[in-house]
Scaffold this active site. Structure first.
Site, PDB file in Angstrom:
ATOM      1  CG  ASP A  31      -3.689   9.147   0.431  1.00  0.00           C
ATOM      2  OD1 ASP A  31      -3.641   9.420   1.520  1.00  0.00           O
ATOM      3  OD2 ASP A  31      -3.567   8.238  -0.260  1.00  0.00           O
TER       4      ASP A  31
ATOM      5  CD  GLN B  98      -3.428   2.429   7.500  1.00  0.00           C
ATOM      6  OE1 GLN B  98      -3.977   2.817   8.731  1.00  0.00           O
ATOM      7  NE2 GLN B  98      -4.087   2.509   6.550  1.00  0.00           N
TER       8      GLN B  98
ATOM      9  NE  ARG C   6      -6.368   0.166  -2.989  1.00  0.00           N
ATOM     10  CZ  ARG C   6      -5.618   0.683  -2.004  1.00  0.00           C
ATOM     11  NH1 ARG C   6      -4.598   0.190  -1.626  1.00  0.00           N
ATOM     12  NH2 ARG C   6      -5.909   2.040  -1.257  1.00  0.00           N
TER      13      ARG C   6
ATOM     14  CG  ASN D 240      -2.786  12.105   4.895  1.00  0.00           C
ATOM     15  OD1 ASN D 240      -2.325  11.197   4.257  1.00  0.00           O
ATOM     16  ND2 ASN D 240      -2.564  12.232   6.417  1.00  0.00           N
TER      17      ASN D 240
ATOM     18  NE  ARG E  83       0.083   0.738   3.511  1.00  0.00           N
ATOM     19  CZ  ARG E  83       1.076   1.790   4.150  1.00  0.00           C
ATOM     20  NH1 ARG E  83       2.215   1.214   3.947  1.00  0.00           N
ATOM     21  NH2 ARG E  83       0.873   2.750   4.480  1.00  0.00           N
ATOM     22  N   GLY E  84       0.251   2.492  -0.141  1.00  0.00           N
ATOM     23  CA  GLY E  84       1.121   3.492  -0.560  1.00  0.00           C
ATOM     24  C   GLY E  84       1.351   3.967  -2.054  1.00  0.00           C
TER      25      GLY E  84
END
Lengths: 368, 368
Positions: B247, B206, B93, B257, B55-56
């Site tokens: 993001d 997270q 995604r 975010n 992720r990220g």
């Protein structure tokens, strides 16, 4: 069996089958198990308070009072036993203001009582009084808070009144109706379309595990959210009013409540959402003015943050979420400055969160 | 084996034993298990992205690029296979901007490539380039953010510089160094006494499960807190600077975010704590101005809120924290308005969170 929050719901009561047994809900097990727990000796009351079978200032006080009644029942020297029990109870949760208040109130009444029988009668009657009075305080908060919800309902063209609450300031924290929840229950009973955003309330999850449970038991529409979500909801007009409880309110209206309350108050202020705090006047600290500077904030066990209670494969258990050895800090409360609080809902009415506002409702405190 | 975040740490790499295998860390299992996972076919990459092994945004993009390299390896018609893989990757995604960017970049390079061998060589080299460039972007953010921490250290008379961060904008979200964490790692490497308050970051944890893990792996002092705690810490002078990732950033400096970022920004503003956002310029949405009005906020699976990953009796498992049927809402992000952001840390430097600030660093976007 899940109780309906009707007029006769109680969080603590004498067993109908045996008047020497006090019964409580073991709140540690909610929402996964609803188990009634018997208190048969005052030592059971100490354990129930210390190990958080019961929580919430009013219910802790009531449990202490009923424990003194239990102390009066079986001892050769009930007067001595009550003194021993009182000492132990005061140590069970040292920071709880209502605990000391309830113990001292029962002891004061007992001073004029004579024989063992009279001790028992007086102890029981005082425990009953404390509970009944607490229900009336919650009722007063509910009656005074109800118009706030009614006014929003009147302004909205249909759709629910969306209330956001943090932690559990509900029936389960008091004897019945709760503080922050009392206006919500009364609005729901009156047929107002009310919906509650329930903050999960990390670390102990009182929102997801207690508030959601009691709202469901009473048929009040609600939605669980993480504590991070409230700001987003307020930015998008999805919250009409915030109502929280408080553990301690200063003379000037600063509010100490569950950690994270301050963040919601900031978001409410930034989005002009009214932010109300519901409280019994017994939680006002008339000696204190500046909450941030003066109210000590308890640090609690890191395990509350790392170990989470839930159900796995049908069995209740705890999981540790973190790597072993992760350093943790666990402040239990924060202080919301009065400037962020739209109003205080007390059993005597609603007032501004200020010394002037509070003294308007409690003029007898003016000289203190 | 836990990697040290040295110069050569990577979150995705070619197996040293077999140049047809790509390796990643299965981040779903952290911090309880550190397991390296092999990607042997492009379909493995799709699963790794969709099921959040990785992720990220930067790491998702890199995984897609490496998946196209895998697609080039074994097919009779590698060109066709790459097209099929590209389509599937773009669906894995759908909202990830870097994913589309990386896939299109590799496809564009491949257009001028000829034979199967050349396709493989070009695909591999472009995946390597994407990773190397991302490391340089993180390094740029780290170098430009470092003076902010140095300045605080210079002002304080001893004691650590306390940085608060939310979610994981760390090495694990990128290829190395991270975005929000890059200035922290660089400060730590330089011997500055830095301590990080790690927000747990509900619902997916997270912070407690990724950020705390990578800070520990790199020996950076840190303390885990619940998301509710930051306001209290700031009220009491225990936070010197907030640094988060993002993001998506609008042309005017609004920042989308992880949900809850906005609440921390409000608290920082209320306590005059500097609030910085670290970002690669690829996440700036130059078409968007008003983040709250324009950025759609993804709602995710309620199970993320109710089911929590951890260890019970030595075994990893999930527990459900809520009563069955509890209604849940799960917004994944919120928007922090530019007025609450002290500055943006980019690979080109630090600027005000405003159109003027951003165009000062990226003048080539002025006419767009």
């Amino acid at each position: 069996m899940i109780p309906q929050n009707a007029e006769d719901f109680r969080t603590i009561w004498l067993s109908p089958d045996d008047q020497t047994v006090v019964q409580i809900i073991d709140q540690r097990l909610l929402p996964h198990e609803y188990r009634i727990h018997d208190l048969r000796a005052w030592q059971d009351g100490v354990v129930a308070i210390a190990d958080m079978y019961v929580r919430g200032a009013p219910l802790i006080g009531a449990t202490a009072a009923w424990s003194l009644y239990l102390a009066s029942l079986h001892a050769d020297d009930p007067g001595q036993e009550i003194q021993i029990a009182a000492e132990a109870l005061l140590q069970s949760r040292p920071t709880a203001v209502n605990l000391r208040w309830a113990v001292e109130r029962v002891l004061a009444r007992l001073q004029s009582a004579g024989s063992g029988d009279e001790l028992r009668t007086v102890a029981r009657s005082e425990a009953e009084n404390i509970c009944d009075e607490d229900v009336e305080i919650s009722r007063g908060i509910g009656n005074h808070g109800l118009p706030l919800i009614e006014a929003i309902a009147a302004k909205k063209n249909g759709g629910p009144v969306n209330v956001l609450t943090h932690c559990n300031a509900g029936s389960l924290a008091t004897i019945n109706w709760g503080t922050a929840t009392a206006p919500i229950y009364f609005a729901h009973q009156k047929g107002i379309d009310v919906h509650v955003w329930v903050d999960e309330t990390r670390p102990r999850n009182q929102g997801s595990q207690l508030t959601a449970w009691e709202l469901a038991a009473n048929g009040v529409p609600h939605t669980l959210i993480v504590d991070n979500a409230g700001g987003h909801l307020m930015q998008h007009g999805m919250v009409d009013i915030v109502i929280t409880g408080t553990d301690r309110t200063t003379r000037c209206g600063d509010v100490a409540n569950k950690i994270g309350t301050y963040l919601k108050a900031l978001a409410a202020d930034d989005n002009t959402v009214p932010f109300y705090v519901a409280l019994p006047s017994t939680t006002i600290d008339w000696e204190s003015r500046d909450g941030v500077a003066e109210i000590p904030i308890e640090e609690r066990d890191p395990a509350e943050v790392t170990d989470i209670y839930g159900v796995s494969n049908g069995v209740t258990t705890h999981v540790r979420t973190t790597a072993p050895g992760t350093p943790v800090s666990n402040y239990a409360f924060d202080v919301t400055p009065a400037r962020l609080v739209t109003g205080l809902i007390t059993e005597r009415g609603v007032c501004n969160a200020s010394e002037k506002g509070l003294l308007g409702l409690f003029p007898e405190m003016d000289s203190k």
